[in-house]
Design a protein around this motif. Structure first.
Motif, PDB file in Angstrom:
ATOM      1  N   ALA A 176       0.838  -1.201   0.000  1.00 38.58           N
ATOM      2  CA  ALA A 176       0.000   0.000   0.000  1.00 38.58           C
ATOM      3  C   ALA A 176       0.874   1.253   0.000  1.00 38.58           C
ATOM      4  O   ALA A 176       0.565   2.237  -0.692  1.00 38.58           O
ATOM      5  N   LEU A 177       1.972   1.230   0.754  1.00 34.50           N
ATOM      6  CA  LEU A 177       2.904   2.365   0.767  1.00 34.50           C
ATOM      7  C   LEU A 177       3.530   2.553  -0.616  1.00 34.50           C
ATOM      8  O   LEU A 177       3.713   3.690  -1.083  1.00 34.50           O
ATOM      9  N   ASP A 178       3.840   1.454  -1.260  1.00 35.81           N
ATOM     10  CA  ASP A 178       4.383   1.532  -2.628  1.00 35.81           C
ATOM     11  C   ASP A 178       3.362   2.159  -3.574  1.00 35.81           C
ATOM     12  O   ASP A 178       3.711   2.959  -4.453  1.00 35.81           O
ATOM     13  N   TYR A 179       2.104   1.783  -3.396  1.00 35.06           N
ATOM     14  CA  TYR A 179       1.044   2.323  -4.243  1.00 35.06           C
ATOM     15  C   TYR A 179       0.938   3.838  -4.048  1.00 35.06           C
ATOM     16  O   TYR A 179       0.813   4.602  -5.016  1.00 35.06           O
ATOM     17  N   VAL A 180       0.995   4.260  -2.798  1.00 35.30           N
ATOM     18  CA  VAL A 180       0.916   5.689  -2.499  1.00 35.30           C
ATOM     19  C   VAL A 180       2.064   6.441  -3.167  1.00 35.30           C
ATOM     20  O   VAL A 180       1.882   7.517  -3.741  1.00 35.30           O
ATOM     21  N   ALA A 181       3.260   5.866  -3.095  1.00 29.47           N
ATOM     22  CA  ALA A 181       4.449   6.530  -3.634  1.00 29.47           C
ATOM     23  C   ALA A 181       4.419   6.635  -5.157  1.00 29.47           C
ATOM     24  O   ALA A 181       5.056   7.521  -5.731  1.00 29.47           O
ATOM     25  N   THR A 182       3.679   5.761  -5.811  1.00 34.54           N
ATOM     26  CA  THR A 182       3.718   5.702  -7.273  1.00 34.54           C
ATOM     27  C   THR A 182       2.417   6.144  -7.945  1.00 34.54           C
ATOM     28  O   THR A 182       2.280   6.029  -9.162  1.00 34.54           O
ATOM     29  N   HIS A 183       1.476   6.650  -7.145  1.00 33.38           N
ATOM     30  CA  HIS A 183       0.203   7.102  -7.711  1.00 33.38           C
ATOM     31  C   HIS A 183      -0.137   8.493  -7.199  1.00 33.38           C
ATOM     32  O   HIS A 183       0.345   8.926  -6.150  1.00 33.38           O
TER      33      HIS A 183
END
Length: 371
Positions: A289-296
């Motif tokens: 989820a943190l990765d998603y936040v960083a890339t969206h």
């Protein structure tokens, strides 16, 4: 936090935030961002579920895990809910239920009492519990900042101009004993006052917190996003802010550190030892989820969150999230400097910690998020 209530950004990631011990308003840019998350229908803020009520369930068929959240609509806990919305828990073979407990202290109590397995709360609770000979360990970090701001109620804008002016006043916090409560005590101590010089009252989060400040039920309050922006919408102007650690500059000036681990997942140490595979899957889901936040973009993230969290204005909610991204962890790991900064804060603000010997290595682990 300590919601612990409560629980690092935000719509108001107002520029310049820091020690504003003189009367200061958030800048015009912040004022616009402060219009965030709003467009509220009646009272205009995202509503939290009643204490103990399930916020959402993954509906999966895997290992059941109940996570108590210290205020689910607060953006500091966004990764916990986002992982649910994106189906990451289910993909890891977990059947996760999120319970919105509206304050970190309440979420901690629920876990200690056995009604939840894991808490999405503030890291400082692990330190506090060690001082009470209870072993709690955090295993995935979500926030690099507590994301708190100390705002002044409208009736006191001309009289409360600095921290010492809080003496004898009533300050709203998400819940007594929460991170918001600890923030008040820390600021008082840091400014030469006694931690008990101001009384605190639990005002929860969401619409109840906004109403308490707007209607002058408290003299000041420690708030998080999106509540700060919702308050600005209701007031028709940015609130007076005394201290603000939603920005890197504010964080450095108030805590003297570049990071201050805040929102995280933690559990009883014995639960972690018995459920290592489950903990690893939870950590992986939140890290994703943190990765998603960083890339969206903020808009893409807002589109994935529960509709009610946007309180009727998803565009403004997206702006708040975009600012939040700056203070979220990138990889879910805890830093040595960060946990030491939290302990330093606790030694000042919490008499139950004081000079007690604390073994920080027993309060957190990066094994599950790195494994």
């Amino acid at each position: 936090m300590t919601s612990s209530s409560r629980e690092s950004r935000n719509a108001g990631a107002l520029p310049a935030g820091s020690r504003l011990l003189s009367r200061r308003r958030v800048t015009a840019v912040a004022g616009m961002a402060a219009a965030a998350v709003l467009a509220l229908a009646a009272c205009g803020t995202p509503a939290s579920a009643p204490p103990g009520q399930a916020g959402s369930t993954d509906g999966g068929s895997g290992t059941k895990v109940i996570i108590g959240v210290g205020g689910q609509t607060l953006l500091t806990y966004l990764p916990t809910t986002l992982a649910m919305q994106l189906g990451y828990y289910k993909e890891e073979g977990l059947n996760v239920e999120l319970q919105d407990l509206q304050g970190g202290a309440k979420a901690l109590t629920a876990m200690l009492g056995g009604s939840t397995d894991v808490t999405s709360g503030y890291y400082e609770h692990a330190i506090q519990m060690q001082a009470k000979n209870q072993s709690i360990k955090a295993f995935v970090d979500m926030g690099l900042s507590s994301g708190l701001a100390l705002v002044v109620a409208p009736k006191n804008e001309g009289t409360i101009k600095g921290i010492t002016d809080l003496k004898g006043k009533n300050v709203g916090v998400t819940a007594p004993g929460s991170s918001t409560d600890m923030f008040v005590k820390f600021l008082l101590s840091k400014n030469g006052a006694q931690p008990t010089d101001a009384a605190v009252s639990g005002i929860g989060s969401g619409s109840s917190a906004v109403a308490a400040v707007q209607n002058n039920q408290v003299d000041a309050a420690v708030m998080l996003e999106p509540d700060i922006s919702a308050l600005a919408k209701q007031l028709g102007k940015a609130p007076v802010i005394l201290e603000d650690v939603r920005t890197a500059d504010g964080l450095k000036q108030v805590f003297g550190s570049d990071s201050w681990p805040s929102a995280c997942l933690y559990a009883k140490t014995d639960w972690l030892e018995k459920n290592q595979d489950t903990a690893r899957k939870l950590a992986k889901a939140v890290k994703r989820a943190l990765d998603y936040v960083a890339t969206h973009s903020g808009q893409e993230i807002a589109d994935k969150m529960p509709e009610k969290f946007a309180a009727g204005d998803k565009g403004q909610y997206a702006k708040v999230i975009e600012d939040l991204k700056k203070t979220l962890s990138k990889d879910g790991t805890f830093s040595k400097d960060g946990v030491e900064a939290v302990l330093k804060t606790q030694r000042v603000a919490n008499p139950e910690i004081g000079d007690k010997e604390i073994d920080l290595s027993k309060t957190y682990t990066n094994d599950f998020v790195s494994g």
